[in-house]
Design an enzyme around this catalytic site. Structure first.
Site, PDB file in Angstrom:
ATOM      1  N   GLY A  48      49.383  -1.377  31.907  1.00 30.38           N
ATOM      2  CA  GLY A  48      50.198  -2.341  32.653  1.00 30.38           C
ATOM      3  C   GLY A  48      51.092  -3.160  31.747  1.00 30.38           C
ATOM      4  O   GLY A  48      52.273  -3.390  32.048  1.00 30.38           O
ATOM      5  N   CYS A  49      50.549  -3.606  30.631  1.00 29.75           N
ATOM      6  CA  CYS A  49      51.327  -4.440  29.706  1.00 29.75           C
ATOM      7  C   CYS A  49      52.431  -3.634  29.035  1.00 29.75           C
ATOM      8  O   CYS A  49      53.525  -4.157  28.787  1.00 29.75           O
ATOM      9  CB  CYS A  49      50.406  -5.079  28.676  1.00 29.75           C
ATOM     10  SG  CYS A  49      49.204  -6.204  29.442  1.00 29.75           S
ATOM     11  N   THR A  50      52.164  -2.368  28.767  1.00 27.04           N
ATOM     12  CA  THR A  50      53.189  -1.501  28.197  1.00 27.04           C
ATOM     13  C   THR A  50      54.312  -1.291  29.205  1.00 27.04           C
ATOM     14  O   THR A  50      55.500  -1.380  28.857  1.00 27.04           O
ATOM     15  CB  THR A  50      52.582  -0.155  27.755  1.00 27.04           C
ATOM     16  OG1 THR A  50      51.594  -0.416  26.744  1.00 27.04           O
ATOM     17  CG2 THR A  50      53.640   0.791  27.210  1.00 27.04           C
ATOM     18  N   ALA A 105      56.367  -4.565  29.369  1.00 26.24           N
ATOM     19  CA  ALA A 105      57.168  -4.767  28.156  1.00 26.24           C
ATOM     20  C   ALA A 105      58.343  -3.793  28.108  1.00 26.24           C
ATOM     21  O   ALA A 105      59.465  -4.180  27.756  1.00 26.24           O
ATOM     22  CB  ALA A 105      56.294  -4.616  26.911  1.00 26.24           C
TER      23      ALA A 105
END
Length: 157
Positions: free
Chosen positions: A48-50, A53
């Protein structure tokens, strides 16, 4: 568990100085006179964070053209942020808040629901801070997928 105090539009953005992926200190004050998107995410190199970003990376040109800078903050150590930045080709600052003091001050750390349970952790959140250091957008519990597109619509970018 700790309940957090959430920031709202019109609030003064809490000051911070944190190390970036290269260990250099970056302060909110560095952006005085400019608008900046400050987003908080749980952990570098997770799916999710990738996604989030990379969405900011892919839209950075449009944000920059609209006069918006982007800064990401997580509890990861600078070394992990450097690996993440390099692997994903991120060109905006990623800042390290391992003690979660800035996360807490911005209301981005505390109780949240995860898989039906109440847990303590990073609350995925995004803020837009104006040239005078005031919050103009405060979004909590944002979804990694589609969030940047929604933010663009909200900001007419």
């Amino acid at each position: 568990m700790t309940k957090t105090t959430r920031l709202t539009p019109g609030d003064k953005a809490p000051a911070f100085t944190l190390p970036d992926a290269d260990g250099n200190n970056v302060s909110l004050a560095d952006y005085r006179g400019r608008r900046v998107i400050v987003y908080f995410y749980p952990a570098a190199s997770t799916p999710g964070c990738t996604k989030q970003a990379c969405d900011f990376r892919d839209n950075l040109g449009d944000f920059t053209t609209a006069g918006l800078n982007v800064v990401g903050i997580s509890p990861d150590k600078p070394e992990k942020l450097a690996t993440f930045r390099d692997a994903q080709g991120l060109t905006f600052p990623l800042l390290s808040d391992p003690d979660r003091e800035v996360l807490t001050a911005w209301g981005a750390y505390g109780e949240k629901q995860m898989y039906g349970k109440t847990v303590q952790g990073v609350i995925r959140s995004t803020f837009v801070v104006d040239e005078d250091g005031k919050i103009v957008v405060a979004q909590y519990n944002v979804k990694a997928t589609g969030h940047v597109a929604k933010l663009r619509r909200d900001l007419s970018v």
